[in-house]
Design a protein around this motif. Structure first.
Motif, PDB file in Angstrom:
ATOM      1  N   LYS A 106       0.951  -1.101  -0.010  1.00  0.00           N
ATOM      2  CA  LYS A 106       0.146   0.098  -0.176  1.00  0.00           C
ATOM      3  C   LYS A 106       0.825   1.392   0.035  1.00  0.00           C
ATOM      4  O   LYS A 106       0.607   2.439  -0.629  1.00  0.00           O
ATOM      5  CB  LYS A 106      -1.048   0.104   1.279  1.00  0.00           C
ATOM      6  N   LYS A 107       1.988   1.184   0.652  1.00  0.00           N
ATOM      7  CA  LYS A 107       2.895   2.310   0.717  1.00  0.00           C
ATOM      8  C   LYS A 107       3.623   2.505  -0.175  1.00  0.00           C
ATOM      9  O   LYS A 107       4.595   3.482  -0.511  1.00  0.00           O
ATOM     10  CB  LYS A 107       3.761   2.218   2.201  1.00  0.00           C
ATOM     11  N   ALA A 108       3.730   1.326  -1.152  1.00  0.00           N
ATOM     12  CA  ALA A 108       4.684   1.208  -2.456  1.00  0.00           C
ATOM     13  C   ALA A 108       6.181   1.248  -2.007  1.00  0.00           C
ATOM     14  O   ALA A 108       6.947   2.106  -2.689  1.00  0.00           O
ATOM     15  CB  ALA A 108       4.361   2.494  -3.459  1.00  0.00           C
ATOM     16  N   ILE A 109       6.554   0.498  -1.014  1.00  0.00           N
ATOM     17  CA  ILE A 109       7.960   0.339  -0.652  1.00  0.00           C
ATOM     18  C   ILE A 109       8.258  -1.197  -0.365  1.00  0.00           C
ATOM     19  O   ILE A 109       7.138  -2.021  -0.147  1.00  0.00           O
ATOM     20  CB  ILE A 109       8.212   1.072   0.605  1.00  0.00           C
ATOM     21  N   SER A 110       9.238  -1.478  -0.353  1.00  0.00           N
ATOM     22  CA  SER A 110       9.597  -2.981   0.010  1.00  0.00           C
ATOM     23  C   SER A 110       9.282  -3.325   1.428  1.00  0.00           C
ATOM     24  O   SER A 110       9.219  -2.268   2.390  1.00  0.00           O
ATOM     25  CB  SER A 110      11.131  -3.079  -0.230  1.00  0.00           C
ATOM     26  N   LYS A 111       9.333  -4.418   1.776  1.00  0.00           N
ATOM     27  CA  LYS A 111       9.088  -4.964   3.089  1.00  0.00           C
ATOM     28  C   LYS A 111      10.112  -4.796   4.028  1.00  0.00           C
ATOM     29  O   LYS A 111      10.131  -4.465   4.932  1.00  0.00           O
ATOM     30  CB  LYS A 111       8.710  -6.514   2.887  1.00  0.00           C
ATOM     31  N   ASP A 112      11.403  -4.915   3.183  1.00  0.00           N
ATOM     32  CA  ASP A 112      12.707  -4.605   4.033  1.00  0.00           C
ATOM     33  C   ASP A 112      12.771  -3.049   4.619  1.00  0.00           C
ATOM     34  O   ASP A 112      13.329  -2.756   5.844  1.00  0.00           O
ATOM     35  CB  ASP A 112      13.652  -5.101   3.321  1.00  0.00           C
ATOM     36  N   GLN A 113      12.441  -2.286   3.627  1.00  0.00           N
ATOM     37  CA  GLN A 113      12.347  -0.796   3.902  1.00  0.00           C
ATOM     38  C   GLN A 113      11.431  -0.522   5.142  1.00  0.00           C
ATOM     39  O   GLN A 113      11.699   0.391   6.148  1.00  0.00           O
ATOM     40  CB  GLN A 113      12.066   0.075   2.803  1.00  0.00           C
ATOM     41  N   LEU A 114      10.024  -1.281   5.071  1.00  0.00           N
ATOM     42  CA  LEU A 114       8.881  -0.844   6.177  1.00  0.00           C
ATOM     43  C   LEU A 114       9.712  -1.743   7.462  1.00  0.00           C
ATOM     44  O   LEU A 114       9.661  -0.808   8.348  1.00  0.00           O
ATOM     45  CB  LEU A 114       8.001  -1.805   5.710  1.00  0.00           C
ATOM     46  N   VAL A 115      10.272  -2.805   7.645  1.00  0.00           N
ATOM     47  CA  VAL A 115      10.662  -3.239   8.606  1.00  0.00           C
ATOM     48  C   VAL A 115      11.978  -2.173   9.159  1.00  0.00           C
ATOM     49  O   VAL A 115      11.939  -2.194  10.514  1.00  0.00           O
ATOM     50  CB  VAL A 115      11.349  -4.788   8.545  1.00  0.00           C
ATOM     51  N   ALA A 116      12.893  -1.836   8.478  1.00  0.00           N
ATOM     52  CA  ALA A 116      13.737  -0.839   8.827  1.00  0.00           C
ATOM     53  C   ALA A 116      13.271   0.285   9.548  1.00  0.00           C
ATOM     54  O   ALA A 116      13.650   0.920  10.555  1.00  0.00           O
ATOM     55  CB  ALA A 116      14.565  -0.553   7.711  1.00  0.00           C
ATOM     56  N   GLN A 117      12.154   0.784   8.706  1.00  0.00           N
ATOM     57  CA  GLN A 117      11.382   1.990   9.384  1.00  0.00           C
ATOM     58  C   GLN A 117      10.835   1.757  10.711  1.00  0.00           C
ATOM     59  O   GLN A 117      10.948   2.508  11.598  1.00  0.00           O
ATOM     60  CB  GLN A 117      10.368   2.520   8.367  1.00  0.00           C
ATOM     61  N   ILE A 118      10.258   0.635  10.867  1.00  0.00           N
ATOM     62  CA  ILE A 118       9.472   0.165  12.107  1.00  0.00           C
ATOM     63  C   ILE A 118      10.570   0.179  13.116  1.00  0.00           C
ATOM     64  O   ILE A 118      10.483   0.652  14.450  1.00  0.00           O
ATOM     65  CB  ILE A 118       8.667  -1.216  12.017  1.00  0.00           C
ATOM     66  N   THR A 119      11.688  -0.649  12.896  1.00  0.00           N
ATOM     67  CA  THR A 119      12.658  -0.938  13.976  1.00  0.00           C
ATOM     68  C   THR A 119      13.661   0.084  14.236  1.00  0.00           C
ATOM     69  O   THR A 119      13.650   0.505  15.471  1.00  0.00           O
ATOM     70  CB  THR A 119      13.511  -2.216  13.556  1.00  0.00           C
ATOM     71  N   ALA A 120      13.639   1.225  13.474  1.00  0.00           N
ATOM     72  CA  ALA A 120      14.349   2.642  13.708  1.00  0.00           C
ATOM     73  C   ALA A 120      13.364   3.487  14.550  1.00  0.00           C
ATOM     74  O   ALA A 120      13.985   4.235  15.411  1.00  0.00           O
ATOM     75  CB  ALA A 120      14.816   3.238  12.340  1.00  0.00           C
TER      76      ALA A 120
END
Length: 158
Positions: free
Chosen positions: A83-97
């Motif tokens: 939905k956000k048009a990003i990769s899952k790895d980028q999303l996980v990095a954003q969440i953990t950061a």
């Protein structure tokens, strides 16, 4: 691999938020929404709280009310990333950061002049308030009539 441990820790902290000591390691819709807000996923443009509700409903099983970590990590986060048009790895990095634990803030009351400023009190409260030490009611002799009366209770001599 450390990203998965960090993501699991974030998931567990949001599952336990408000659940007390007996919190299950499962996330319901309101905690998923809180997770999305606190992690900075909800931006109001590409991803809204309605999108979070729809993704949670799509990810959980039929008749279920909560999702486990495996469903969260595999299905829900993939849908959010899509939905956000990003990769899952980028999303996980954003969440953990950005998010390690849920934030909690209470409502702060505003000042109310007539309540907080005692110089503005009116009536009996300006003199200290009502009292329970009224004069003339300390015993029954002040509130009862002990004069002579006939059988019907009418005072004699009136």
């Amino acid at each position: 691999m450390s990203g998965n441990k960090e993501l699991k820790a974030v998931f567990d902290s949001f599952c336990a938020f408000g659940g007390g000591l007996n919190a299950k390691p499962e996330m319901d819709n309101s905690r998923f929404n809180k997770f999305c807000k606190d992690a900075g996923i909800i931006d109001g443009r590409k991803f809204t709280s309605t999108d979070a509700d729809l993704i949670f409903t799509k990810s959980k099983g039929k008749g279920e009310r909560r999702i486990s970590y495996s469903v969260f990590a595999s299905s829900a986060l993939e849908e959010v990333a899509k939905k956000k048009a990003i990769s899952k790895d980028q999303l996980v990095a954003q969440i953990t950061a950005k998010s390690s634990a849920p934030s909690s803030s209470g409502t702060q009351a505003e000042n109310v002049a007539l309540h907080d400023d005692k110089s503005l009190y009116t009536g009996v409260y300006s003199k200290g308030g009502p009292t329970s030490n009224d004069l003339g009611t300390s015993d029954l002799s002040f509130i009862t009539n002990r004069e002579d009366a006939d059988v019907r209770g009418v005072q004699i001599g009136r």
